[in-house]
Design a protein around this motif. Sequence first.
Motif, PDB file in Angstrom:
ATOM      1  N   TYR A 136      -1.193  20.302  39.349  1.00 35.58           N
ATOM      2  CA  TYR A 136      -0.532  21.585  39.150  1.00 35.58           C
ATOM      3  C   TYR A 136      -0.788  22.513  40.320  1.00 35.58           C
ATOM      4  O   TYR A 136      -1.899  22.572  40.864  1.00 35.58           O
ATOM      5  CB  TYR A 136      -1.050  22.246  37.868  1.00 35.58           C
ATOM      6  N   SER A 137       0.246  23.236  40.717  1.00 34.88           N
ATOM      7  CA  SER A 137       0.103  24.323  41.676  1.00 34.88           C
ATOM      8  C   SER A 137       0.722  25.576  41.068  1.00 34.88           C
ATOM      9  O   SER A 137       1.657  25.488  40.247  1.00 34.88           O
ATOM     10  CB  SER A 137       0.780  23.993  43.007  1.00 34.88           C
ATOM     11  N   GLU A 138       0.226  26.719  41.445  1.00 29.26           N
ATOM     12  CA  GLU A 138       0.690  27.968  40.847  1.00 29.26           C
ATOM     13  C   GLU A 138       2.210  28.104  40.959  1.00 29.26           C
ATOM     14  O   GLU A 138       2.796  27.786  41.986  1.00 29.26           O
ATOM     15  CB  GLU A 138       0.007  29.168  41.512  1.00 29.26           C
ATOM     16  N   ASN A 139       2.827  28.553  39.886  1.00 32.33           N
ATOM     17  CA  ASN A 139       4.278  28.760  39.802  1.00 32.33           C
ATOM     18  C   ASN A 139       5.077  27.457  39.769  1.00 32.33           C
ATOM     19  O   ASN A 139       6.295  27.456  39.988  1.00 32.33           O
ATOM     20  CB  ASN A 139       4.777  29.654  40.939  1.00 32.33           C
ATOM     21  N   ALA A 140       4.413  26.343  39.460  1.00 31.31           N
ATOM     22  CA  ALA A 140       5.123  25.060  39.408  1.00 31.31           C
ATOM     23  C   ALA A 140       6.226  25.051  38.351  1.00 31.31           C
ATOM     24  O   ALA A 140       7.218  24.331  38.492  1.00 31.31           O
ATOM     25  CB  ALA A 140       4.135  23.928  39.148  1.00 31.31           C
ATOM     26  N   PHE A 141       6.079  25.844  37.296  1.00 31.41           N
ATOM     27  CA  PHE A 141       7.121  25.896  36.263  1.00 31.41           C
ATOM     28  C   PHE A 141       8.448  26.391  36.839  1.00 31.41           C
ATOM     29  O   PHE A 141       9.519  26.023  36.343  1.00 31.41           O
ATOM     30  CB  PHE A 141       6.687  26.798  35.104  1.00 31.41           C
ATOM     31  N   LEU A 142       8.387  27.213  37.869  1.00 34.56           N
ATOM     32  CA  LEU A 142       9.613  27.699  38.500  1.00 34.56           C
ATOM     33  C   LEU A 142      10.396  26.561  39.135  1.00 34.56           C
ATOM     34  O   LEU A 142      11.611  26.665  39.334  1.00 34.56           O
ATOM     35  CB  LEU A 142       9.280  28.749  39.568  1.00 34.56           C
ATOM     36  N   TRP A 143       9.702  25.479  39.453  1.00 34.44           N
ATOM     37  CA  TRP A 143      10.322  24.334  40.120  1.00 34.44           C
ATOM     38  C   TRP A 143      10.538  23.173  39.153  1.00 34.44           C
ATOM     39  O   TRP A 143      10.697  22.026  39.565  1.00 34.44           O
ATOM     40  CB  TRP A 143       9.453  23.904  41.300  1.00 34.44           C
ATOM     41  N   GLY A 144      10.591  23.493  37.854  1.00 33.90           N
ATOM     42  CA  GLY A 144      10.939  22.497  36.851  1.00 33.90           C
ATOM     43  C   GLY A 144       9.791  21.638  36.368  1.00 33.90           C
ATOM     44  O   GLY A 144      10.004  20.714  35.582  1.00 33.90           O
ATOM     45  N   TRP A 145       8.565  21.947  36.766  1.00 31.62           N
ATOM     46  CA  TRP A 145       7.401  21.135  36.391  1.00 31.62           C
ATOM     47  C   TRP A 145       6.948  21.484  34.981  1.00 31.62           C
ATOM     48  O   TRP A 145       7.045  22.629  34.541  1.00 31.62           O
ATOM     49  CB  TRP A 145       6.258  21.382  37.368  1.00 31.62           C
ATOM     50  N   MET A 146       6.442  20.511  34.285  1.00 24.90           N
ATOM     51  CA  MET A 146       5.675  20.725  33.062  1.00 24.90           C
ATOM     52  C   MET A 146       4.868  19.459  32.801  1.00 24.90           C
ATOM     53  O   MET A 146       5.280  18.361  33.195  1.00 24.90           O
ATOM     54  CB  MET A 146       6.573  21.040  31.870  1.00 24.90           C
ATOM     55  N   PRO A 147       3.710  19.577  32.163  1.00 23.44           N
ATOM     56  CA  PRO A 147       2.956  18.372  31.801  1.00 23.44           C
ATOM     57  C   PRO A 147       3.500  17.764  30.522  1.00 23.44           C
ATOM     58  O   PRO A 147       4.187  18.430  29.745  1.00 23.44           O
ATOM     59  CB  PRO A 147       1.532  18.917  31.596  1.00 23.44           C
ATOM     60  N   GLY A 148       3.208  16.496  30.306  1.00 24.78           N
ATOM     61  CA  GLY A 148       3.576  15.872  29.042  1.00 24.78           C
ATOM     62  C   GLY A 148       2.817  16.542  27.905  1.00 24.78           C
ATOM     63  O   GLY A 148       1.584  16.670  27.948  1.00 24.78           O
ATOM     64  N   HIS A 149       3.539  16.980  26.875  1.00 23.06           N
ATOM     65  CA  HIS A 149       2.925  17.805  25.843  1.00 23.06           C
ATOM     66  C   HIS A 149       1.752  17.124  25.146  1.00 23.06           C
ATOM     67  O   HIS A 149       0.690  17.729  24.939  1.00 23.06           O
ATOM     68  CB  HIS A 149       3.981  18.217  24.815  1.00 23.06           C
ATOM     69  N   LEU A 150       1.908  15.862  24.755  1.00 23.57           N
ATOM     70  CA  LEU A 150       0.839  15.211  24.000  1.00 23.57           C
ATOM     71  C   LEU A 150      -0.364  14.874  24.874  1.00 23.57           C
ATOM     72  O   LEU A 150      -1.433  14.564  24.351  1.00 23.57           O
ATOM     73  CB  LEU A 150       1.364  13.957  23.300  1.00 23.57           C
ATOM     74  N   SER A 151      -0.202  14.941  26.188  1.00 21.80           N
ATOM     75  CA  SER A 151      -1.351  14.733  27.081  1.00 21.80           C
ATOM     76  C   SER A 151      -2.113  16.032  27.317  1.00 21.80           C
ATOM     77  O   SER A 151      -3.115  16.047  28.033  1.00 21.80           O
ATOM     78  CB  SER A 151      -0.878  14.181  28.429  1.00 21.80           C
ATOM     79  N   PHE A 152      -1.646  17.120  26.691  1.00 24.11           N
ATOM     80  CA  PHE A 152      -2.172  18.462  26.941  1.00 24.11           C
ATOM     81  C   PHE A 152      -3.233  18.821  25.902  1.00 24.11           C
ATOM     82  O   PHE A 152      -2.953  18.889  24.709  1.00 24.11           O
ATOM     83  CB  PHE A 152      -1.000  19.456  26.884  1.00 24.11           C
ATOM     84  N   PHE A 153      -4.452  19.036  26.363  1.00 21.61           N
ATOM     85  CA  PHE A 153      -5.562  19.482  25.506  1.00 21.61           C
ATOM     86  C   PHE A 153      -5.923  20.908  25.916  1.00 21.61           C
ATOM     87  O   PHE A 153      -6.149  21.180  27.100  1.00 21.61           O
ATOM     88  CB  PHE A 153      -6.790  18.589  25.686  1.00 21.61           C
ATOM     89  N   ALA A 154      -5.992  21.812  24.944  1.00 18.58           N
ATOM     90  CA  ALA A 154      -6.277  23.211  25.256  1.00 18.58           C
ATOM     91  C   ALA A 154      -7.445  23.719  24.424  1.00 18.58           C
ATOM     92  O   ALA A 154      -7.650  23.272  23.287  1.00 18.58           O
ATOM     93  CB  ALA A 154      -5.039  24.083  24.993  1.00 18.58           C
TER      94      ALA A 154
END
Length: 256
Positions: A136-154
């Motif tokens: 991940y790099s800052e503002n990556a969502f602006l460039w269409g990035w997202m992580p796979g949801h089920l791989s996401f632990f918060a």
Amino acid sequence: MKVSIITVVFNGAEFVRDCIESVLSQTYTDIEYIIVDGKSTDGTVAIVQSYGTRIARFISEPDKGLYDAMNKGIQLATGDVIGLLNADDFYRHDRVIENMVATFERTDSDAVYGDMLYVDRTDTKKLKRYWRSGWYSENAFLWGWMPGHLSFFAKRWMYLQYGLFRLDMKSAADYELMLRFIHKHKAKLAYMDEVTIVMRVGGISNSSLQNRLRANREDQLAWQLNDLKPYMFTFWLKPLRKIKQYITKPPEVHIK
């Protein structure tokens, strides 16, 4: 570090045992396993109950859909970290949670994510798609990035402070939540450079033009709801990024 894993299921008797076994076989021991069932009628309840107290919390009642059930599980969770695993899916190996906790401790992050494999629904050796989230790099969502949801632990405090899944979203509720946590509230992320989740193909698909257009509208709504301003091309870069997932081959992995 206590980890809460939440599985939501409705009439999932065909595969739910594989999912449960992948959680209960983890080498990491401080796991609170929560299963939220939508009042199944196909034998799912009996399968879950057969595990007795190895399932920390189990509820079976009608819900308003996938994300409502996930919210119920999150509200029951008492762990420091929360992860989600759908009933059709499973962890790639028995050290996924151990590696994830080590990543949290090493990086002092708010959330950790990894990579995912999509496989044939019945033949899990047959690869369909490889989602390499990447760093991940800052503002990556602006460039269409997202992580796979089920791989996401918060961390659980993020759900308590920033909120749960929005039930007014449909297929994009996971996107909206991660956009909110990561892009809006600047969660500190760490990447596990490994395949953590194996997903059977199925569920809500954006493969048709009609579904893609609906998803595009929901993506736009996710930004609006969070008072965020995307680029003009943000919403088309997101599906374009998925093309690579169908042609990129993963490193040699053993699927249990």
